[in-house]
Design a protein around this motif. Structure first.
Motif, PDB file in Angstrom:
ATOM      1  N   THR A  40       0.957  -1.075   0.054  1.00  0.00           N
ATOM      2  CA  THR A  40       0.006  -0.103  -0.207  1.00  0.00           C
ATOM      3  C   THR A  40       1.032   1.433  -0.159  1.00  0.00           C
ATOM      4  O   THR A  40       0.279   2.119   0.253  1.00  0.00           O
TER       5      THR A  40
ATOM      6  N   TYR B 286       0.354   1.252  -6.543  1.00  0.00           N
ATOM      7  CA  TYR B 286      -0.475   0.363  -5.340  1.00  0.00           C
ATOM      8  C   TYR B 286      -2.045   0.654  -5.755  1.00  0.00           C
ATOM      9  O   TYR B 286      -2.219   2.562  -6.217  1.00  0.00           O
ATOM     10  N   GLY B 287      -3.021  -0.144  -5.755  1.00  0.00           N
ATOM     11  CA  GLY B 287      -4.285  -0.095  -6.471  1.00  0.00           C
ATOM     12  C   GLY B 287      -4.640   0.776  -8.292  1.00  0.00           C
ATOM     13  O   GLY B 287      -5.210   0.707  -9.038  1.00  0.00           O
TER      14      GLY B 287
ATOM     15  N   LYS C 231      -7.530   1.250  -8.980  1.00  0.00           N
ATOM     16  CA  LYS C 231      -7.871   2.618  -9.293  1.00  0.00           C
ATOM     17  C   LYS C 231      -7.929   2.183 -10.805  1.00  0.00           C
ATOM     18  O   LYS C 231      -8.528   3.108 -11.611  1.00  0.00           O
TER      19      LYS C 231
ATOM     20  N   ALA D 219     -10.975   2.671  -3.350  1.00  0.00           N
ATOM     21  CA  ALA D 219     -10.181   1.033  -2.360  1.00  0.00           C
ATOM     22  C   ALA D 219     -10.668   0.258  -1.770  1.00  0.00           C
ATOM     23  O   ALA D 219     -10.846  -0.550  -1.608  1.00  0.00           O
TER      24      ALA D 219
ATOM     25  N   ALA E 165     -11.180  -2.994  -3.142  1.00  0.00           N
ATOM     26  CA  ALA E 165      -9.591  -3.947  -3.107  1.00  0.00           C
ATOM     27  C   ALA E 165      -9.579  -4.420  -1.021  1.00  0.00           C
ATOM     28  O   ALA E 165      -9.016  -5.435  -1.108  1.00  0.00           O
ATOM     29  N   ARG E 166     -10.614  -4.571  -0.642  1.00  0.00           N
ATOM     30  CA  ARG E 166     -10.876  -4.758   0.975  1.00  0.00           C
ATOM     31  C   ARG E 166     -11.936  -5.484   1.048  1.00  0.00           C
ATOM     32  O   ARG E 166     -13.413  -5.315   0.816  1.00  0.00           O
TER      33      ARG E 166
ATOM     34  N   GLN F 183      -6.872  -6.958   2.367  1.00  0.00           N
ATOM     35  CA  GLN F 183      -6.641  -6.773   1.214  1.00  0.00           C
ATOM     36  C   GLN F 183      -7.661  -8.229   0.084  1.00  0.00           C
ATOM     37  O   GLN F 183      -6.870  -9.247   0.833  1.00  0.00           O
TER      38      GLN F 183
END
Length: 188
Positions: free
Chosen positions: A24, A29-30, A49, A55, A58-59, A65
């Protein structure tokens, strides 16, 4: 919801996005890796992204994650997509020999017959309440036990989708190439 976003991305772009780095703190990241057709870059974090979503996609519900793995044969190049008259048709004509994902059920039996025309395209995994096998924010993997959970975290092309138990709390969603488009991409 994440599988629907991935299906929509494919419908618009004619290819799957590569995963993202799970670190992260990385500037990447993303964002999808530029290439993931070799090595182990076919598995990583959700490229939220690149997918054009927040975001939170992504969790998982535990704040960890989500692991995202793809068949790298379905990451067509800009040139391949640009030259196609129908992006979805090109995506649906891809045949895969060695990069397909295998989804295993109880006892290690494949959940569908894998062939050059029918193969696993994408997998997303919440590693459950235990978090075993999930990516930490520094990109390392949380320790895990148990054969099936360990396999889901091993960066191979084999994933277990079995009933949850005290030893297996992964929540897995997967799609073959065809049902990714039919169920999640909104196109026959």
């Amino acid at each position: 919801a994440l599988m629907k976003v991935i299906g929509s991305y494919v419908r618009l772009n004619g290819r799957l996005p590569c995963p993202s780095t799970p670190n992260t703190q990385s500037t990447g990241y993303g964002k999808a890796y530029p290439s993931c057709r070799s090595g182990t870059d076919f598995v990583g974090a959700v490229p939220f992204k690149t997918l054009g979503v927040g975001a939170e996609f992504a969790r998982d519900g535990y704040g960890r994650q989500i692991t995202y793995a793809i068949n790298a044969d379905l990451v067509l190049s800009d040139t391949e997509v640009r030259m196609a008259t129908n992006k979805i048709e090109l995506f649906c004509l891809v045949e895969s020999n060695s990069l397909g994902l295998t989804i295993l059920g109880p006892g290690g039996s494949p959940l569908f017959e894998v062939s050059r025309e029918q193969f696993g395209a994408a997998v997303v995994i919440s590693h459950g309440k235990s978090g075993g096998g999930a990516y930490n924010d520094d990109g390392s993997l949380a320790p895990t036990t148990g054969m099936e959970k360990s396999e889901n975290a091993a960066r191979t092309r084999r994933f277990y989708d079995i009933p949850r138990s005290k030893d297996f709390d992964d929540h897995i969603r997967w799609a073959s190439r065809d049902n990714l488009m039919a169920l999640w991409g909104g196109t026959p």
